[in-house]
Scaffold this motif. Sequence first.
Motif, mmCIF file in Angstrom:
data_model
loop_
_atom_site.group_PDB
_atom_site.id
_atom_site.type_symbol
_atom_site.label_atom_id
_atom_site.label_comp_id
_atom_site.label_asym_id
_atom_site.label_seq_id
_atom_site.Cartn_x
_atom_site.Cartn_y
_atom_site.Cartn_z
ATOM 1 N N LEU A 33 0.860 -1.183 0.000
ATOM 2 C CA LEU A 33 0.000 0.000 0.000
ATOM 3 C C LEU A 33 0.894 1.230 0.000
ATOM 4 N N ASP A 34 0.655 2.126 -0.932
ATOM 5 C CA ASP A 34 1.438 3.360 -1.003
ATOM 6 C C ASP A 34 0.779 4.407 -0.106
ATOM 7 N N LEU A 35 1.147 4.402 1.160
ATOM 8 C CA LEU A 35 0.595 5.329 2.146
ATOM 9 C C LEU A 35 1.499 6.544 2.282
ATOM 10 N N VAL A 36 0.921 7.736 2.175
ATOM 11 C CA VAL A 36 1.659 8.979 2.376
ATOM 12 C C VAL A 36 1.134 9.630 3.652
ATOM 13 N N VAL A 37 1.993 9.778 4.645
ATOM 14 C CA VAL A 37 1.627 10.372 5.934
ATOM 15 C C VAL A 37 2.307 11.722 6.063
ATOM 16 N N VAL A 38 1.534 12.743 6.432
ATOM 17 C CA VAL A 38 2.084 14.074 6.693
ATOM 18 C C VAL A 38 2.039 14.316 8.195
ATOM 19 N N ASP A 39 3.203 14.529 8.797
ATOM 20 C CA ASP A 39 3.298 14.825 10.225
ATOM 21 C C ASP A 39 4.370 15.895 10.424
ATOM 22 N N LYS A 40 3.938 17.105 10.683
ATOM 23 C CA LYS A 40 4.871 18.210 10.890
ATOM 24 C C LYS A 40 5.183 18.445 12.356
ATOM 25 N N THR A 41 4.511 17.706 13.249
ATOM 26 C CA THR A 41 4.688 17.905 14.690
ATOM 27 C C THR A 41 5.621 16.834 15.239
ATOM 28 N N VAL A 42 6.904 16.948 14.901
ATOM 29 C CA VAL A 42 7.902 15.973 15.340
ATOM 30 C C VAL A 42 9.101 16.733 15.907
ATOM 31 N N PRO A 43 8.970 17.313 17.110
ATOM 32 C CA PRO A 43 10.100 18.029 17.697
ATOM 33 C C PRO A 43 11.172 17.086 18.246
ATOM 34 N N PHE A 44 10.769 15.851 18.583
ATOM 35 C CA PHE A 44 11.689 14.876 19.188
ATOM 36 C C PHE A 44 11.622 13.565 18.415
ATOM 37 N N ARG A 45 12.563 12.700 18.722
ATOM 38 C CA ARG A 45 12.618 11.395 18.070
ATOM 39 C C ARG A 45 11.687 10.406 18.764
ATOM 40 N N THR A 46 10.416 10.802 18.884
ATOM 41 C CA THR A 46 9.390 9.930 19.452
ATOM 42 C C THR A 46 8.312 9.608 18.424
ATOM 43 N N TRP A 47 8.115 10.511 17.465
ATOM 44 C CA TRP A 47 7.157 10.296 16.378
ATOM 45 C C TRP A 47 5.762 9.934 16.911
ATOM 46 N N VAL A 48 5.387 10.536 18.047
ATOM 47 C CA VAL A 48 4.171 10.130 18.748
ATOM 48 C C VAL A 48 2.909 10.403 17.938
ATOM 49 N N LEU A 62 1.032 -4.663 6.173
ATOM 50 C CA LEU A 62 0.944 -3.749 5.036
ATOM 51 C C LEU A 62 2.318 -3.140 4.804
ATOM 52 N N ARG A 63 2.824 -3.260 3.600
ATOM 53 C CA ARG A 63 4.189 -2.868 3.274
ATOM 54 C C ARG A 63 4.199 -1.741 2.244
ATOM 55 N N ARG A 64 5.363 -1.130 2.125
ATOM 56 C CA ARG A 64 5.560 -0.107 1.108
ATOM 57 C C ARG A 64 5.491 -0.743 -0.285
ATOM 58 N N PRO A 65 5.333 0.076 -1.323
ATOM 59 C CA PRO A 65 5.287 -0.494 -2.684
ATOM 60 C C PRO A 65 6.518 -1.314 -3.038
ATOM 61 N N ALA A 375 -6.049 -1.203 0.645
ATOM 62 C CA ALA A 375 -5.005 -2.099 0.142
ATOM 63 C C ALA A 375 -5.572 -3.094 -0.875
ATOM 64 N N GLN A 376 -6.789 -3.540 -0.617
ATOM 65 C CA GLN A 376 -7.420 -4.483 -1.541
ATOM 66 C C GLN A 376 -7.795 -3.814 -2.854
ATOM 67 N N GLU A 377 -8.274 -2.561 -2.759
ATOM 68 C CA GLU A 377 -8.757 -1.874 -3.961
ATOM 69 C C GLU A 377 -7.647 -1.170 -4.735
ATOM 70 N N ARG A 378 -6.639 -0.633 -3.998
ATOM 71 C CA ARG A 378 -5.630 0.200 -4.658
ATOM 72 C C ARG A 378 -4.215 -0.293 -4.452
ATOM 73 N N GLY A 379 -4.029 -1.335 -3.643
ATOM 74 C CA GLY A 379 -2.689 -1.819 -3.339
ATOM 75 C C GLY A 379 -2.020 -2.453 -4.543
ATOM 76 N N ALA A 380 -0.723 -2.702 -4.387
ATOM 77 C CA ALA A 380 0.071 -3.261 -5.491
ATOM 78 C C ALA A 380 0.169 -4.775 -5.415
ATOM 79 N N GLY A 381 -0.729 -5.404 -4.643
ATOM 80 C CA GLY A 381 -0.702 -6.857 -4.580
ATOM 81 C C GLY A 381 0.071 -7.373 -3.385
ATOM 82 N N ARG A 382 0.198 -8.675 -3.313
ATOM 83 C CA ARG A 382 0.878 -9.318 -2.199
ATOM 84 C C ARG A 382 2.394 -9.200 -2.333
ATOM 85 N N VAL A 383 3.032 -9.215 -1.169
ATOM 86 C CA VAL A 383 4.489 -9.145 -1.129
ATOM 87 C C VAL A 383 5.033 -10.533 -0.836
ATOM 88 N N PRO A 384 5.981 -11.030 -1.594
ATOM 89 C CA PRO A 384 6.584 -12.318 -1.269
ATOM 90 C C PRO A 384 7.104 -12.297 0.158
#
Length: 392
Positions: A33-48, A62-65, A375-384
């Motif tokens: 699944l090609d997921l694009v996440v926008v997170d501008k609120t990352v002041p620390f290495r916690t990625w909360v 679910l994996r990257r393309p 992922a089912q409708e727009r994903g790139a298929g299964r990953v080996p």
Amino acid sequence: MRGAWRWTWPVLGVAGALLAPFLIYRLRPSRRLDLVVVDKTVPFRTWVEHRSLFWLLDHLALRRPDGHPYDPERDYVGAFPPARPGDPPERTTELTAERARSAGLLYLADTYGVYREDLASGRARRAALERSPKLYGGLTLAEAEAARAAAEAGVPLVVEFNTLGSPTGPAARAVLEKVLGLRWTRWMGRYFPRLEDSAEVPEWLRRNHWREWRRPWEFRGPGFVVVQDDAHVEVLRVGPEAERLGLTLERVHPADPLLAAARDGTPYLYWFDVVEPQPATEVLAFYQWHLTGAGVDRLRARGLPLRFPAVLRRRTAHYFAGDFADNPLETTPVPFAGFLTVKRWMEGARLAPSEDAFYWRFYVPVMARLLETVAQERGAGRVPRSRGHDAR
């Protein structure tokens, strides 16, 4: 000999039942699944603001393309903190029209940003409770237009609380309001377990209360605070104005398939905002206040409703009117099938409100359904399997 075999089969059956969830988890096929996440609120290495979402991606296989697992430390658009605490972002990135349009799912998790005083705590990694100059943040007009164009082209879009609020400007906000089919009222709120806690309740909120009421902040115990800009502050204390479960999430019935596994009556204890749906916008779930007579009077005096939208949808665009992905979840994998269902049942059995209940009983069921559907409708298929679990 027969007696020995007679006892062996039950033991093997129990062992198989115990091992089956782990084997099913290990053998589950991975999908892309090609997921694009926008997170501008990352002041620390916690990625909360997005790490609980990435934990769910991993649990659902679910994996990257390219077949690799998603990495919460780098697979997003926004602020990238340096290794040394207290330094400004190492680099920042913006959402481009090309990247938004090519996404399988676009998720605007948080755009509040990074501020100078956020970095003052250094290794303590505590966000500042006082306002300070912005280093980076807010959704730009170009990014809002990119999200709009992607959504209108059929890319599923999810937007969360604080993307519409400051420091996003009015032009970018208007673009998002149109594509999401809603109006932002500028009212927002949050539950605080200890209203007297100066390490949790922001100083600007106390100042705004004094500005409007000309009374010192002397509230104690748990309660909700509802604010509009710097002009209005309303405090609903648990007991005098609010019940023990003062704010819950409820589905609109009959429940939409997206929310089929979510649970009504889930307490909500994070930041939320009040929005109004426009024609052709569906409300899939709403917040319900549970207040005393005094609390009802306070809300009505402000013109605020006793229930208001929590999950909205307009075509393929969704708005979560709360800080849904923000969860201090430990990111250790739990390697057995059925874990999400078990956690949902366990949280439902608690007698007291749990800060984790919302994540397991509402957010996870909704996002798991949405992610798997996309992922089912727009994903790139299964990953080996050999590629899907490779380290980079």
